[in-house]
Design an enzyme around this catalytic site. Structure first.
Site, PDB file in Angstrom:
ATOM      1  N   GLU A 181       3.287  62.746 -56.611  1.00 33.44           N
ATOM      2  CA  GLU A 181       4.528  63.229 -56.009  1.00 33.44           C
ATOM      3  C   GLU A 181       5.643  63.342 -57.045  1.00 33.44           C
ATOM      4  O   GLU A 181       6.457  64.263 -56.991  1.00 33.44           O
ATOM      5  CB  GLU A 181       4.921  62.295 -54.867  1.00 33.44           C
ATOM      6  CG  GLU A 181       3.945  62.370 -53.693  1.00 33.44           C
ATOM      7  CD  GLU A 181       4.130  61.261 -52.678  1.00 33.44           C
ATOM      8  OE1 GLU A 181       4.131  61.550 -51.474  1.00 33.44           O
ATOM      9  OE2 GLU A 181       4.274  60.091 -53.101  1.00 33.44           O
TER      10      GLU A 181
ATOM     11  N   GLU B 182      -3.640  57.803 -50.179  1.00 36.91           N
ATOM     12  CA  GLU B 182      -2.973  56.903 -49.241  1.00 36.91           C
ATOM     13  C   GLU B 182      -3.802  56.597 -47.995  1.00 36.91           C
ATOM     14  O   GLU B 182      -3.808  55.458 -47.509  1.00 36.91           O
ATOM     15  CB  GLU B 182      -1.615  57.491 -48.825  1.00 36.91           C
ATOM     16  CG  GLU B 182      -0.548  57.433 -49.903  1.00 36.91           C
ATOM     17  CD  GLU B 182      -0.568  58.622 -50.846  1.00 36.91           C
ATOM     18  OE1 GLU B 182       0.383  58.767 -51.630  1.00 36.91           O
ATOM     19  OE2 GLU B 182      -1.542  59.411 -50.796  1.00 36.91           O
TER      20      GLU B 182
END
Length: 259
Positions: free
Chosen positions: A115, A135
Site C-alpha cells: 500500500e 491480510e
C-alpha cells in the site's frame, strides 16, 4: 535502534532518498515510523532543495506492512478510530506530495508495504521483489488503501487476485499488469529508481509538480485541493487581486475590472 532512526532521509543532489531502516523486522511499520513518515513528507513539501524523492527499504524487504505486534493488541474500536485512519492519512500525504515519488522495491512489499508502494507515483522492482496483500490469511483486511488506491493502478480484477487469494506476485508479473513500472537488473532497484528521479529532476520542477497534481486529480486523488489551489494561484496573478488587497488596506470599495 531508536524509532526516530528507523526511517532515514538523505540527499543525493536534488533527489531525496527516504529509507525504511528496520531491516531486522523487514521494515515493518510502527506508530512511531508512521509519525516519522508524515514528518518527512511535511519536510519535503516545505523544502525547495529537492525535486524528486526515492522511497526504499533497507535489507531484504521493501516493507512487510504494519508490525503485527503493534496492531494485534489494539481493541476493535482503537483499530477503527486510530490505527487505520492514521495509516490512511500518512499514505495519502505521500500520495499527494508535490514532488514525484519513486518506490525502489528491492524485496517483499506485503500488506501495508504494498500500500505504501502504491502511494508512490512510480515503482521500480528488483527481479527478486514480491508483492502481496496477505491480510485475509490472518483474518483481517487491507487497511491502508490497498482496496482503493491499487484499483486505480491495476484494476479491480487484479486487486482482487491479490487480496482474495493471497497470491504472491513476482516482479515480472507485476510489470505485466502495471504494478511495477520498471524491473531493474538484480540488486539494482535503488540505482534505477534514483536514475528515474534524476531524469525528473532535470525537468521544470513547477511543471512536473503541477502535472503530477493534474494526473492525481484525474485518478481521484486530492481533486478538491488541486482545483482550489490552482484556482487560488491563478486568481492571485490578476490585477483584480492586487486591487482587492489594496482596497482592503485603504478601507475603500474595490474597483474590479475583470483582469
Amino acid at each position: 535502534m531508536p524509532e526516530y532512526d528507523s526511517i532515514k532521509l538523505e540527499a543525493n543532489g536534488s533527489v531525496a532518498i527516504v529509507t525504511l531502516a528496520r531491516p531486522e523486522k523487514l521494515n515493518a511499520l510502527t506508530p512511531a515510523m508512521l509519525t516519522r513518515l508524515e514528518a518527512i513528507a511535511d519536510e519535503l513539501d516545505a523544502s525547495n532543495e529537492y525535486r524528486a524523492v526515492v522511497l526504499t527499504g533497507a535489507g531484504k524487504a521493501f516493507c512487510v506492512g504494519a508490525d503485527i505486534n503493534e496492531w494485534s493488541a489494539l481493541a476493535a474500536l482503537d483499530m477503527w478510530r486510530a490505527w487505520v485512519p492514521r495509516g490512511h492519512r500518512v499514505f495519502a500525504r505521500w500520495a499527494t506530495l508535490r514532488l514525484p515519488v519513486i518506490a525502489a522495491v528491492g524485496g517483499h512489499a506485503f500488506g501495508g508495504g504494498l500500500e505504501l508502494a502504491a502511494a508512490a507515483d512510480l515503482r521500480v522492482a528488483d527481479p527478486a521483489a514480491m508483492f502481496a496483500l496477505p491480510e485475509a490469511g490472518i483474518a483481517t483486511c487491507p487497511g491502508w488503501s490497498g482496496s482503493q488506491r491499487l484499483v486505480s493502478i491495476i484494476g479491480a480484477s487484479k486487486a482482487k487476485l491479490l487480496a482474495l487469494t493471497g497470491t504472491r506476485m513476482d516482479a515480472r508479473r507485476a510489470f505485466e499488469i502495471g504494478l511495477a513500472d520498471e524491473v531493474s537488473e538484480p540488486g539494482g532497484a535503488l540505482a534505477a529508481a534514483v536514475e528515474l528521479a534524476q531524469r525528473s529532476a532535470r525537468l521544470a520542477p513547477v511543471s512536473v509538480q503541477l502535472t503530477k497534481q493534474l494526473i492525481n486529480a484525474a485518478a481521484g486523488e486530492g481533486t478538491a485541493v488541486t482545483l482550489e489551489a490552482m484556482a487560488g494561484a491563478l486568481a492571485a496573478t490578476t490585477a483584480d487581486a492586487r486591487e482587492g488587497m489594496t482596497s482592503f488596506r485603504e478601507k475603500r470599495p474595490a474597483q474590479f475590472k475583470g483582469n
